[in-house]
Design an enzyme around this catalytic site. Structure first.
Site: not given
Lengths: 308, 487, 275
Positions: B194, B246-249, B251, B268, B302, B399
């Site tokens: 996606k 993508g974002s840590t959130e 993830g 990542e 990133c 970030e």
């Protein structure tokens, strides 16, 4: 000691205290700038500026008065078919040919440069180099392109190189002094930066890359390092020094890359024949061909330009 | 900013170096009015659609299908069907499919670069000279592994996992696709990928590349959509492996959702990299590295060097050189070959950058940008730096994912290391010094997955990439990148 | 007048010369031998000397090319060989063998940027030091090629993918020189592969004793006595030697790493770590 505020008492620590140059980084920056694209309308002005920056050069053992006279005539009117084409900055010849070129160029505004100081090797006693310089100036040269002693520089005898430059500067009198670093023999960008500063501290009006007589002549990254040096030198001392890449610049495309390099490194103050020169011979005809292409809308060929 | 220099009539120097516009031709890419989902080797229309826009102009580029749960079901089912025959192929045959894909990408690279710049907003110089060459190289590299897996150090007969669910971000759409798909296919897995909601187009063009390469149906499936589509995909019981960038959130959410299942997971995520400049650095190249570190791809990176740590003894010199260099950055039309900084990818991202920058100023840091005229339409943000930033400031911790640099100082190497590591992230770091032993000692102590010394933002398919701590786990690229896709 | 059909078109024959330095010269000796109706060049010791010179000249540049670039070039060889498949079949190489040779080039193309990753790496030395081992090409490799086409490809590809340059003595001149034509049109720099057609027993001793050759691959030598003599000659300058196998030659299986590692030197770099 010249008109700078920097101490030269300990040249070694001054030169070795300069920030290092990272080879990969400087080459990447130069090749990125080489991708800049100049739009068509500005290109015409870039070409004219490049023509006005050319030190039209002949430095061959086979040079004759006839050849030098023809070259000088071409310097004044590079494109006889188009009076709007500007003259070049200077003609650059051996000292023995200065007397030939001088009457042709007299009063034209085109400068007369002569290599001196045992060009191209620099391997002669100082008094010979000084005599060489004085002769060239006496014969009518108003610019002197001297070579540094690369042997002395590479073996760390910075004081000797410094003293030679100051002595030649004095011998040259009112003539502008261009100091040839012969960067192709210096081996590293760190050395190019140090030699640039050494020459500027000793009073150079211009720093020049090459004699054109060794395999590696002017390159974009070397010129980038030299442009950084003149930029930083002016910021430190207030004195502006010119830059002259010489050798290996053959096409309009190349010349424009150098103009971009100036614009983005030292800044527009250096975009002027008083502060930047191209040491070249075949470059001029390519500039003329591209100039004609812009005027006529079609490509021209070498048969349509004079060979001198 | 160069584009904003006042125009002096009659001064040829100013005219000449208005390089722009030197636009790359848009005609090399043909965008259809709408795109369906790529499932089982064919495009089919989804029930719902969404629009994707050019962030530089806000012009709608095309309409794209929005994959719902049943679409994701179909895609996973297709990938499962394809999985058996694909994994049973000799590695040398899988290799040749991947080499074909690599070659087609090379041949279509200008088209894909222009497409990427249109959909993403990144400068054509970067999509042309960085993204696309790396995409092709990544497929070449993993193509070569397909028949050499026994040599990779993961046992004599490594086996694929099955179906990989892959969700990628919008900052390097096609490159992130390559990082995900190339190793998955080389190891014999099939994929459902996606792309990000704001940058779906290059993945759909990649689907066409797969067809050109005659890749068997179902080996690669592309489902477009937003967060919900991604959630359906990674939570689908039919997938064996989840790979997310993508974002840590998000993830964190995915790590929670796969807990208790047999799914393998690599992540990542975000970063807040320190770029450390010592007093013996090669200053001119360090400045280039700082600029590249934070302004490359509008800072939508990133691993961006978003925290600049300068040794106090060279602070003034480095900062002055940095500001001078920033004034030559050219912001504007992404398709202009002379553009250095393109458009912010979306209105939402622009709002986030603005918000955090405002917080930076409110918290007492000094904000500076070079004089800069931004286009009237589209999403734009001037390159910005903050000085007087401390570790406590939000702009030193969060970030921003935009062209915003926070500048801090340090006195000793130990202090630099301490500050660099004082973050929940650990993706990358930079070191600038001419002293080799210092580079290696500092690199040893940095808790980051990639450490660049005297360079920054360098990527290569042979080199593993990935984070420590909350920057994620698993590595993409290199021999290590195979591990995530092998049983 | 009697009715006649148009005469059959006369075909143009190919001249099989040597492949040295990217060009196709005749043997300096002027000699040829008749092979299957063709006069093919019969290389001399001076041709061997010239070939070593060509291989040496280009070796630093070839080794200095990025691994990615070398991989791309080898993949291009596979593409070009695929395109000339029919020509090799016409020369008598079985179609399946040509296909296997194409796949072999592809296999080695992939190794270009991976061999260092499986044959090198960080060494955890007991001290504050960075310590890294990485393979480098040994230099110029002289190869006595086996007779089969797949064998020929299987001795050339591992040598060049690792950054070496080669001088090959081939006993199947038409196929070997046609392979030279493939290489000449595949972005392989001239001199990286040089093909001498002739008698191994005549040329190989000069290559084995040549001080500017770094390694000797004897895979194609089927006379054990000649192999031993050549190995002895190679000892003079301590060349790396790949001995002929004692079992019958079979190139169809996975070649493994040895064909590459045998032609690599390992360089280990130490550097202190400290603030």
């Amino acid at each position: 000691m010249t008109a700078t505020s920097l101490p030269t008492g300990d040249l070694r620590s001054a030169l070795h205290g300069l920030p290092g140059v990272d080879k990969v980084g400087v080459e990447a920056r130069a090749s990125m700038l080489a991708t800049r694209s100049i739009k068509t309308t500005a290109k015409a002005q870039a070409i004219d500026l490049a023509i006005r920056m050319v030190d039209l050069t002949t430095l061959e053992g086979a040079d004759t008065p006839g050849k030098v006279r023809a070259l000088s005539a071409k310097a004044l009117r590079p494109d006889p078919a188009d009076p709007s084409c500007p003259p070049v900055a200077a003609v650059c010849v051996y000292p023995s040919m200065v007397g030939v070129a001088a009457p042709v160029l007299a009063g034209s505004g085109v400068h007369l440069a002569s290599v001196a100081t045992a060009f191209p090797s620099g391997q002669a006693p100082l008094d010979v180099k000084l005599a060489d310089t004085r002769d060239a100036v006496a014969a009518g040269a108003d610019e002197i392109d001297m070579v540094i002693s690369r042997g002395a520089f590479l073996s760390g005898r910075y004081d000797q190189v410094f003293e030679e430059i100051t002595a030649v500067k004095e011998a040259a009198g009112a003539a502008h002094l261009k100091v040839i670093l012969e960067t192709g023999e210096l081996g590293t960008y760190d050395n190019v930066r140090r030699a640039s500063w050494l020459a500027m501290l000793a009073g150079a009006d211009f720093i020049k890359t090459s004699t054109g007589k060794v395999p590696v002549a002017a390159t974009l990254p070397v010129t980038l390092v030299m442009l950084e040096a003149v930029r930083d030198f002016r910021a430190r001392t207030g004195r502006q020094v010119g830059v002259k890449p010489a050798g290996g610049i053959r096409t309009t495309k190349d010349a424009i890359k150098y103009l971009v390099l100036i614009n983005e490194t030292a800044g527009p103050d250096w975009l002027d024949p008083a502060w930047f020169r191209f040491g070249a011979s075949s470059l001029l005809n390519d500039l003329l061909m591209q100039r004609t292409k812009l005027t006529t809308g079609h490509y021209s060929g070498p048969d349509y330009f004079t060979l001198d | 900013m160069a584009a904003a220099h006042p125009h002096h009539e009659g001064n040829p120097r100013d005219d000449m170096f208005e390089y722009a516009p030197a636009p790359e031709s848009r005609s090399v890419v043909e965008i259809a009015p709408s795109y369906g989902l790529f499932i089982d080797g064919a495009f089919d229309a989804g029930k719902d659609t969404f629009k994707t826009v050019n962030p530089a102009t806000e012009e709608v580029l095309t309409e794209v299908a929005l994959a719902g749960p049943e679409d994701v079901d179909r895609a996973v089912a297709a990938a499962r069907r394809a999985s058996g025959p694909w994994s049973a192929l000799p590695g040398s045959e899988r290799a040749k499919y991947l080499f074909r894909i690599a070659r087609i990408i090379q041949e279509r690279s200008r088209e894909l670069a222009v497409l990427e710049s249109l959909d993403n907003g990144k400068p054509i110089r970067e999509s042309r000279d960085v993204d696309l060459p790396l995409v092709a190289a990544h497929f070449f590299y993993y193509a070569g592994w397909a028949d050499k897996l026994a040599y990779a150090g993961f046992g004599p007969e490594p086996r694929p996992l099955g179906v990989a669910a892959q969700v990628i971000p919008w900052n390097f759409p096609l490159l992130m696709l390559a990082w995900k798909i190339a190793p998955a296919l080389a190891t014999g897995n099939t994929v459902v990928l996606k792309p990000a909601e704001t940058t779906p187009l290059s993945a759909l063009f990649f689907a066409d590349v797969c067809r050109q390469a005659e890749l068997p149906a179902g080996v690669v499936n592309i489902v477009t959509g937003a967060g919900d589509t991604g959630r359906h995909l990674v939570e689908h019981p039919g997938v064996h492996k989840v790979a997310f960038t993508g974002s840590t959130e998000v993830g964190r959410e995915i790590a929670g959702s796969v807990a208790g299942t047999a799914k393998r997971l690599t992540l990542e995520l975000g970063g807040k990299a320190a770029n450390i400049v010592f007093d013996d650095a090669p200053v001119d190249q360090a400045v280039e590295g700082i600029v590249n570190g934070i302004f490359f791809n509008q800072g939508h990176v990133c691993c961006a060097g978003s925290r600049l740590l300068i040794q106090e003894s060279v602070y003034d010199e480095v900062l002055e050189a940095l500001k001078r260099r920033m004034t030559t950055l050219r912001v504007g039309d992404p398709l202009d070959k002379n553009t250095d900084i393109g458009a912010i990818n979306s209105a939402a991202q622009l709002a986030r950058i603005r918000e955090l920058s405002d917080v930076g100023a409110q918290e007492g840091a000094q904000r500076w940008s070079p004089p800069c005229e931004l286009p009237d339409h589209g999403f734009w943000f001037a390159p910005t730096l903050f000085t007087g930033v401390t570790q406590a400031h939000r702009i030193a911790r969060e970030e921003i994912f935009g062209p915003v640099l926070s500048v801090l100082t340090f006195r000793t190497p130990a202090e630099a290391v301490e500050k660099a590591n004082n973050t929940p992230y650990g993706l990358s770091a930079g070191i600038w010094t001419e002293k080799g032993s210092r580079i290696l000692a500092v690199a040893d102590k940095l808790r980051a997955g990639v450490v660049w010394a005297n360079t920054f933002n360098k990527f290569d398919p042979t080199s593993p990439f990935g984070g420590y701590k909350e920057s994620g786990y698993g590595r993409e690229g290199g021999r290590h990148g195979l591990e995530a896709y092998l049983a | 007048m009697p009715e006649t059909s148009a005469p059959a078109r006369l075909s143009v024959r190919k001249t099989y010369k040597l492949f040295v330095g990217g060009a196709f010269p005749r043997s300096e000796s002027g000699r040829t031998q008749l092979v299957d109706g063709d006069n093919v060049a019969l290389a001399s010791r001076k041709d061997a000397r010239d070939a070593v010179g060509a291989a040496r000249k280009v070796q630093p540049a070839w080794a200095g090319a990025t691994a990615y670039n070398r991989g791309q070039v080898l993949y291009r060889v596979a593409e070009m060989l695929q395109g000339r498949r029919a020509e090799f079949v016409a020369l008598g190489v079985p179609a399946a063998e040509v296909d296997a040779a194409v796949d072999r080039w592809v296999w080695y193309a992939g190794w270009a940027d991976k061999i260092a990753q499986v044959h090198g790496g960080a060494n955890p030395v007991a001290g504050p030091f960075f310590n890294l081992s990485a393979p480098e090409p040994t230099g110029v490799v002289a190869v006595i090629a086996p007779a089969s086409f797949l064998g020929l490809v299987s001795v050339i590809a591992p040598a060049v993918v690792t950054g070496n340059t080669v001088v090959v003595v081939a006993t199947t001149p038409q196929a070997a020189i046609t392979l030279g034509e493939v290489l000449a049109t595949s972005d392989v720099p001239g001199g990286v592969v040089n093909v001498l057609t002739g008698r191994p027993a005549e040329i190989a001793p000069w290559l084995a004793s040549h001080d500017d050759v770094n390694a000797l691959d004897l895979t194609g030598v089927d006379d054990p006595e000649l192999a031993a003599d050549l190995e002895r000659a190679a000892a003079g300058s301590l060349k790396r030697v790949i001995r002929p196998t004692t079992t019958p030659l079979d190139f169809t299986g996975d070649p493994g790493l040895r064909p590459m590692t045998a032609l690599l030197e390992t360089k280990t770099v130490w550097h202190p770590k400290g603030f």
